[in-house]
Scaffold this active site. Structure first.
Site, PDB file in Angstrom:
ATOM      1  N   ASP A 245      20.472  22.838  -1.663  1.00 21.09           N
ATOM      2  CA  ASP A 245      19.791  23.355  -2.854  1.00 21.09           C
ATOM      3  C   ASP A 245      19.897  22.318  -3.968  1.00 21.09           C
ATOM      4  O   ASP A 245      20.993  21.997  -4.432  1.00 21.09           O
ATOM      5  CB  ASP A 245      20.439  24.674  -3.277  1.00 21.09           C
ATOM      6  CG  ASP A 245      19.630  25.402  -4.343  1.00 21.09           C
ATOM      7  OD1 ASP A 245      18.653  24.835  -4.838  1.00 21.09           O
ATOM      8  OD2 ASP A 245      19.997  26.546  -4.683  1.00 21.09           O
TER       9      ASP A 245
ATOM     10  N   ASP B 176      12.755  23.318  -3.600  1.00 18.01           N
ATOM     11  CA  ASP B 176      14.060  22.690  -3.849  1.00 18.01           C
ATOM     12  C   ASP B 176      15.176  23.225  -2.951  1.00 18.01           C
ATOM     13  O   ASP B 176      16.348  22.966  -3.201  1.00 18.01           O
ATOM     14  CB  ASP B 176      14.460  22.866  -5.309  1.00 18.01           C
ATOM     15  CG  ASP B 176      14.533  24.337  -5.728  1.00 18.01           C
ATOM     16  OD1 ASP B 176      14.192  25.210  -4.906  1.00 18.01           O
ATOM     17  OD2 ASP B 176      14.915  24.607  -6.885  1.00 18.01           O
ATOM     18  N   GLU B 177      14.818  23.939  -1.891  1.00 17.79           N
ATOM     19  CA  GLU B 177      15.849  24.588  -1.076  1.00 17.79           C
ATOM     20  C   GLU B 177      15.448  24.581   0.392  1.00 17.79           C
ATOM     21  O   GLU B 177      14.286  24.829   0.728  1.00 17.79           O
ATOM     22  CB  GLU B 177      16.048  26.023  -1.567  1.00 17.79           C
ATOM     23  CG  GLU B 177      17.230  26.746  -0.995  1.00 17.79           C
ATOM     24  CD  GLU B 177      17.408  28.124  -1.621  1.00 17.79           C
ATOM     25  OE1 GLU B 177      18.422  28.773  -1.333  1.00 17.79           O
ATOM     26  OE2 GLU B 177      16.521  28.567  -2.390  1.00 17.79           O
TER      27      GLU B 177
END
EC number: 2.7.7.7
Length: 405
Positions: free
Chosen positions: A31, A126-127
């Site tokens: 993350d 973003d993960e």
């Protein structure tokens, strides 16, 4: 594919049946910390160490998309109204969302992930979950963090465990900018003392319902009779709550997800009365959608426009085409017609463009061939020099008019 222990439950004639299969491997959740804000601090060194809030300018409508950890110290959080964020942290650096730049950086980060894991499930920009062989998770996490920091200058937190649930919780414990491993045997010491609200999948209503029966910690939930949970929440949810509280999660890494639609939308900082200004925004959105569509090797048969008025009334209108398209011009042409036909009276608050009914190949008409060849040339320039390197003339004229206002 790695093998893992998997427990599946279902009901048969009111009898709970358990089917156990074995699987193994380590799961990582990577993350990127405060991703949008971190990118802005990377691009603008003068913002480093300062509270940065992404989502708009002070006085503009909207919500916080994300904020730096410096801003979080003041109580600013994602999804908070921008007006409230300004009150909490008036001296912060306020910036609009630059999604093109964030996608560009995200693609480079995921290219790093590709070097360390064959199985990757993209959760968001973003993960991501990564599956690696059993026993190498911790070392792989260290290498990923070092590579992302060295090559891109970005912080990434990584959680390591035996399944997605525990990897997610480990990642929360790793933040900011750290790594954390939770083994199954660590449950009583690390996970069970936490409040039930920290268990992934439990929302405010479920938390309140559990609290009313005296279940306030994950440990209490893990030891609560499963049949009682099933009576309260139903078979599916009751079993899920009991399993997750005991650290069990049967979800697999979904390396490839079927893409059903691609869309972009914009909420205007102020209500817009000028139809031409909205059409200019639609042209920009159509270009963004087309760019994403072509990068996925897809074409679309249906174009949808979303229109929200100042009174928050929202309509969506779609048109299906006889032949699939991928060019910016073709998408905009349909979007424009849908807007003009269905827009009603100004002012407008939001517009969006979405494409669906996706195909991987379709014979093109002569017009489509020209449109899509031009779009692909533009794509190459954007890939090499950035999303803002080339724009349609009407978009540039619109920007000039805004500067003069």
């Amino acid at each position: 594919m790695f093998c893992t222990v998997r427990v599946v439950k279902y009901w048969d004639d009111k009898e709970l049946i358990r089917v156990v299969m074995t699987v193994s491997g380590d799961i990582l959740l990577c993350d990127l910390d405060a991703f949008f804000a971190s990118v802005e601090q990377l691009d603008h060194p003068e913002y480093r160490g300062k509270p940065v809030i992404i989502g708009g300018r002070p006085g503009e409508r909207g919500v916080v998309a994300t904020c730096s950890y410096e801003a979080r110290k003041y109580g600013v959080r994602s999804a908070m109204p921008m007006v409230q964020a300004v009150k909490l942290c008036p001296d912060a650096v306020f910036l609009p969302v630059n999604m093109d730049r964030y996608r560009q950086v995200s693609a480079r980060v995921f290219a790093v992930y590709d070097r360390f894991a064959a199985q990757i499930e993209k959760v968001s920009i973003d993960e991501a979950y990564l599956a690696v062989p059993s026993g190498v998770g911790l070392e792989t996490a260290r290498k990923i963090r070092e590579a992302v920091r060295r090559e891109l200058g970005l912080p990434v937190s990584v959680g390591i465990s035996v399944n997605k649930l525990l990897a997610k919780m480990a990642c929360e414990l790793a933040k900011p900018d750290g790594l954390y491993r939770v083994a199954k045997e660590d449950m009583p010491k690390i996970i069970w003392p936490m409040p039930v609200s920290k268990l992934h999948g439990i929302g405010p209503q479920t938390k309140e319902k559990l609290n009313r029966i005296g279940v306030k910690t994950i440990c209490q939930l893990a030891k609560f009779p499963e049949r009682e949970l099933i009576k309260m929440f139903g078979a599916a949810v009751g079993v899920m709550l009991h399993q997750r509280a005991n650290g069990n999660d049967i979800r697999e890494i979904q390396a490839e997800r079927e893409i059903k639609s691609i869309g972009e939308e914009t909420t205007f900082p102020k209500d817009v009365y000028d139809q031409d200004a909205v059409l200019t925004t639609l042209m920009d959105l159509a270009g963004q959608v087309g760019y994403r569509l072509r990068h996925k090797g897809l074409k679309a048969r249906t174009v949808t426009v979303k229109i929200r008025s100042a009174d928050f009334s929202t309509i969506t209108r779609s048109q299906s085409l006889s032949a699939a398209v991928e060019g910016d011009g073709a998408i905009y042409k349909v979007a424009r017609e849908l807007f003009v036909t269905n827009c009603g009276q100004p002012p407008w608050r939001l517009v969006g463009v979405q494409v669906s009914n996706l195909d991987s190949y379709e014979q093109l008409s002569l017009f489509q061939e020209k449109d899509e060849k031009v779009s692909r040339v533009v794509d190459k320039l954007k890939d090499k020099y950035g999303m803002g390197v080339i724009k349609r003339g009407s978009l540039l004229l619109s920007e000039e008019r805004k500067k003069k206002q």
